[in-house]
Design a protein around this motif. Structure first.
Motif, short mmCIF file in Angstrom:
data_model
loop_
_atom_site.label_atom_id
_atom_site.label_comp_id
_atom_site.label_asym_id
_atom_site.label_seq_id
_atom_site.Cartn_x
_atom_site.Cartn_y
_atom_site.Cartn_z
N LEU A 12 0.84 -1.20 0.00
CA LEU A 12 0.00 0.00 0.00
C LEU A 12 0.87 1.25 0.00
N GLU A 13 1.88 1.26 0.86
CA GLU A 13 2.78 2.42 0.91
C GLU A 13 3.54 2.59 -0.40
N GLN A 14 4.03 1.50 -0.97
CA GLN A 14 4.75 1.58 -2.24
C GLN A 14 3.85 2.12 -3.34
N LYS A 15 2.61 1.68 -3.34
CA LYS A 15 1.64 2.16 -4.34
C LYS A 15 1.46 3.67 -4.23
N TYR A 16 1.33 4.15 -2.99
CA TYR A 16 1.11 5.57 -2.78
C TYR A 16 2.39 6.40 -2.89
N TYR A 144 -0.13 10.90 5.99
CA TYR A 144 -1.45 10.36 5.73
C TYR A 144 -1.38 8.88 5.30
N VAL A 145 -0.44 8.57 4.42
CA VAL A 145 -0.30 7.19 3.94
C VAL A 145 0.15 6.26 5.07
N LYS A 146 1.01 6.76 5.96
CA LYS A 146 1.41 5.93 7.11
C LYS A 146 0.19 5.60 7.97
N ASP A 153 3.28 4.14 14.42
CA ASP A 153 4.56 4.55 15.00
C ASP A 153 5.28 5.50 14.04
N LYS A 154 5.31 5.15 12.77
CA LYS A 154 5.94 6.01 11.75
C LYS A 154 5.09 7.26 11.50
N HIS A 155 3.78 7.10 11.54
CA HIS A 155 2.86 8.22 11.36
C HIS A 155 3.13 9.29 12.41
#
Length: 186
Positions: A12-16, A144-146, A153-155
């Motif tokens: 999902l993160e890679q996509k975004y 937002y993506v995090k 935690d990263k967010h």
């Protein structure tokens, strides 16, 4: 099971991530390009949208308030409220950007008329506002993506940087408007 969730989150993160970087580059470039396009000077019969600056300055002010309330919400365990407020803050920023570009495409730029120290203060605020408004784009999108990926935690880590920067951009947008508004052509 945990490994599958991590793979899904990373996918999902890679996509975004591709879209984050595309938007982070194209939005400032597009704004700069459109900022230099004045439809009236190109011969189009359009009315100047001179009513927009107080509206988009107000939107900046509302964004600042929404950001502060969103931080209060998450610190008080109101995650859904936080999420909705952050989506609203992003929407407000997009509305601001659309109005800002529309105004500058239909109106002549206003020159700041102050002199002395106030002139230097104005330009410092303006330049820092512009630079941080460019820098904040990827920070907001990554944060937002995090959250979407449930990597809180990263967010939180990125939000600690993004929040003060975004708040500064929103507040200084209002300050810039207040400082230059006496010089708008009426």
């Amino acid at each position: 099971m945990g490994n599958i969730n991590n793979q899904t989150e990373n996918t999902l993160e890679q996509k975004y991530n591709k879209w984050i970087w595309i938007l982070s580059v194209t939005v400032p470039l597009l704004v700069a390009l459109l900022f230099g396009v004045n439809l009236r000077k190109l011969g189009y019969d359009v009315e100047p949208l001179s009513f927009l600056p107080p509206i988009y300055a107000t939107i900046n002010g509302i964004t600042a308030v929404v950001l502060v309330i969103a931080v209060w919400a998450i610190k008080n365990g109101k995650r859904t409220l936080h999420e909705n407020l952050m989506k609203f803050a992003i929407l407000l920023s997009v509305l601001f950007l659309g109005m800002y570009v529309a105004y500058h495409m239909t109106s002549d730029s206003t020159k700041f008329g102050g002199e002395g120290a106030i002139k230097y203060i104005y330009y410092f605020i303006l330049i820092s506002h512009i630079l941080l408004s460019i820098i904040i784009i990827p920070f907001v999108l990554i944060t937002y993506v995090k959250a979407l990926s449930q990597r809180f935690d990263k967010h939180r880590k990125i939000a600690r940087i993004a929040f003060p920067m975004w708040l500064y951009v929103a507040v200084t947008g209002v300050i810039v408007y207040v400082m230059i508004s006496p010089y708008y052509a009426h």
